[in-house]
Write an enzyme that holds these catalytic residues in place. Structure first.
Site, PDB file in Angstrom:
ATOM      1  N   HIS A 123      32.595  90.243  50.956  1.00 31.62           N
ATOM      2  CA  HIS A 123      33.625  91.149  50.448  1.00 31.62           C
ATOM      3  C   HIS A 123      33.311  91.357  48.956  1.00 31.62           C
ATOM      4  O   HIS A 123      32.741  90.466  48.317  1.00 31.62           O
ATOM      5  CB  HIS A 123      34.967  90.441  50.619  1.00 31.62           C
ATOM      6  N   ASP A 162      34.223  81.675  50.491  1.00 26.47           N
ATOM      7  CA  ASP A 162      35.337  82.615  50.585  1.00 26.47           C
ATOM      8  C   ASP A 162      35.974  82.390  51.956  1.00 26.47           C
ATOM      9  O   ASP A 162      35.392  82.755  52.983  1.00 26.47           O
ATOM     10  CB  ASP A 162      34.802  84.049  50.441  1.00 26.47           C
ATOM     11  N   GLN A 179      39.301  84.932  55.246  1.00 29.12           N
ATOM     12  CA  GLN A 179      39.454  85.295  56.661  1.00 29.12           C
ATOM     13  C   GLN A 179      39.365  84.071  57.565  1.00 29.12           C
ATOM     14  O   GLN A 179      39.469  84.201  58.789  1.00 29.12           O
ATOM     15  CB  GLN A 179      38.367  86.306  57.076  1.00 29.12           C
ATOM     16  N   LYS A 219      47.210  86.714  53.525  1.00 35.01           N
ATOM     17  CA  LYS A 219      46.519  86.904  54.810  1.00 35.01           C
ATOM     18  C   LYS A 219      46.893  85.810  55.804  1.00 35.01           C
ATOM     19  O   LYS A 219      46.457  85.822  56.947  1.00 35.01           O
ATOM     20  CB  LYS A 219      45.003  86.922  54.598  1.00 35.01           C
ATOM     21  N   CYS A 256      35.954  97.099  51.622  1.00 38.23           N
ATOM     22  CA  CYS A 256      35.517  96.324  50.450  1.00 38.23           C
ATOM     23  C   CYS A 256      34.217  95.584  50.725  1.00 38.23           C
ATOM     24  O   CYS A 256      34.021  94.469  50.240  1.00 38.23           O
ATOM     25  CB  CYS A 256      36.592  95.348  49.984  1.00 38.23           C
TER      26      CYS A 256
END
Lengths: 121, 396
Positions: free
Chosen positions: B114, B188, B191, B214, B354
């Site tokens: 991202h 990261d 997600q 999220k 993104c």
């Protein structure tokens, strides 16, 4: 939704003035990276727009807008093209634009107006 | 998994008389009433600034705020809660670490990052990019050439927000550390944290970043987890209130972890809300959350396969991917798909999500993306498929 009304889809599926000119006086390209849209305008110009072709790729709105615009501006001079606004594009498309789609619809006009600016005075 | 839909007030909303089909949870999740209520509780019962007041409501607010930190720490398997830093979002968490880089530091990122885990490194360090294999997965063998003794850090997503690809973080981290024990690994997990059980110690990594919004929590709150000894070495990211021990005219002594990195009044209600979101996810059980995700992704992969003209991206099997499917429909731009689906309140994302380097690499200008979460049902997927067939007819 009237944004996908018959006329728009017709121009998308059967774009007018799509392709290239043999010896254009101006070639102008502009993209909208966010959408991946890309429009190229090729123009024959004397005192006004004598002939015009567009090419590129993008969503139905940007492609139909480009197709309709090429029909609309034939014969127009520099000043007339520069005067065209978002309102004119909306009238031409026969629909109002949601904020997220304004860019798609006005990209072809942006390219064309840039082309006019590039003309020597 | 138990039926959670009644916990999500927004799912009761009707637009033009029709229900909402929310398939954009990778962008942000809907919020359960438990989270909304908890946030409201702060504003209506113990609204006060934290770490200051010598009065009951301020102490209550501070306790709730720090409780949320403890909950988050336990949720991700952190050794201690002071390793959990609250930020604004995943981007800020990553920027916090990236800001300590030098222009000459070599950083490896994957092509599927991202922008939040790409741009900071690109601007502040020297970038090397790890490409993908044919099947949309990382070729672990590439690490041997990518990671050198000079590499300062590997920045990698645990789950791609476009392809859904799950990276084997533990395995990757072991190899990286074998090649270069000094190479840091930042994950990261934006997600991943909402969808599967993660354990930062088991991964063996150095930094992990993710966002509250999220994972059923409020917007405006992010998390950075880092190993204590590393966080202690990092300079403060911002200066000001709440991050100090002592201030004199000529010098300042900074606060200990985690407050050293939390300058200014934080998003108190948001952090407390995140604590409630963690409670909610723990109540469901992350095993059950992931199981539901695999089931619904499996159903969606099969359902979309039946739509002629659809091309899907990413690994073919649901067990190798998160609950996100990026796709294209032949001859129809993703924006047109999204706008026409909106006619029937089907919410999907269209564009490059993104992740422009990834789309450039795949040579596609834009994709449509449907993403799922605990409240996603088979009916939602069916509505998407019906919508796509309708669009095909319009464009015929």
């Amino acid at each position: 939704m009237d944004i996908y009304r018959e006329a728009i889809l017709d121009h998308y599926k059967h774009p007018r003035n799509f392709g290239h000119l043999k010896k254009p006086d101006i070639v102008m390209e502009e993209g909208n990276v966010t959408c991946g849209d890309r429009i190229v305008m090729e123009i024959k110009f004397k005192v006004g727009i004598e002939d015009i072709r567009f090419s590129g790729e993008g969503c139905a709105i940007s492609q139909a807008s480009a197709s309709m615009l090429t029909e609309k501006v034939k014969g127009m001079n520099k000043v007339q093209v520069k005067k065209l606004s978002r309102k004119d594009i909306e009238d031409m498309l026969g629909t109002s634009l949601t904020p997220s789609r304004v860019k798609c619809a006005t990209l072809p006009l942006e390219v064309l107006q840039k082309a006019m600016v590039s003309l020597k005075p | 998994m138990i039926d959670v839909r009644r916990d999500f007030p927004q799912l009761r909303r009707r637009i033009k008389g029709k229900p909402l089909v929310y398939l954009d949870s990778a962008a942000t999740s809907l919020k359960p009433r438990q989270v909304i209520k908890k946030e409201q509780e702060y504003y209506t019962r113990y609204c006060a600034n934290v770490f200051r007041g010598i009065y009951r409501t301020s102490e209550e607010a501070t306790e709730e705020f720090e409780n949320a930190r403890t909950k988050v720490a336990a949720f991700i398997g952190a050794k201690e809660s002071s390793e959990v830093i609250f930020t604004r979002n995943t981007s800020e968490s990553i920027n916090l670490v990236a800001s300590s880089m030098k222009k000459t530091d070599e950083v490896v990122v994957t092509i599927m990052e991202h922008h939040s885990n790409f741009v900071p490194w690109q601007q502040l360090a020297k970038l090397k990019v790890w490409k993908l294999g044919e099947d949309g997965r990382l070729d672990i063998g590439e690490l041997e050439t990518l990671i050198t003794r000079k590499t300062r850090l590997l920045a990698i997503t645990a789950v791609s927000n476009v392809l859904g690809t799950i990276s084997p973080i533990r395995h990757i981290c072991r190899i990286v550390k074998k090649i270069n024990p000094n190479c840091l690994v930042l994950v990261d997990a934006a997600q991943a944290a909402p969808h599967m059980k993660i354990n930062v110690q088991d991964w063996g990594v150095d930094f992990v970043a993710f966002s509250s919004h999220k994972m059923l929590g409020p917007t405006g709150v992010g998390v950075l987890w880092g190993r204590r000894e590393l966080l202690e070495q990092l300079p403060p990211y911002q200066y000001g209130g709440e991050m100090i021990k002592e201030v004199h005219v000529d010098r300042t002594i900074f606060a200990d972890l985690p407050h050293k990195f939390e300058a200014g009044t934080p998003h108190i209600a948001g952090v407390i809300g995140l604590g409630a979101a963690v409670d909610y996810l723990q109540f469901l059980g992350m095993g059950a959350v992931r199981k539901h995700e695999i089931e619904i992704t499996d159903y969606a992969l099969n359902a979309l396969k039946s739509v002629k003209g659809v091309t899907m991206y990413g690994p073919p099997h649901s067990k190798d991917r998160g609950g996100v499917i990026a796709f294209t429909l032949k001859g129809i731009h993703a924006h047109d798909i999204a706008q026409l689906l909106d006619e029937d309140n089907v919410c999907i994302r269209a564009g490059h999500h993104c992740a422009m380097p990834l789309h450039e690499y795949l040579k596609i200008p834009a994709t449509a993306r449907a993403s799922f979460y605990v409240y996603t049902t088979r009916q939602d997927i069916d509505a998407l498929v019906i919508g796509l067939e309708k669009i095909k007819k319009i464009f015929q």
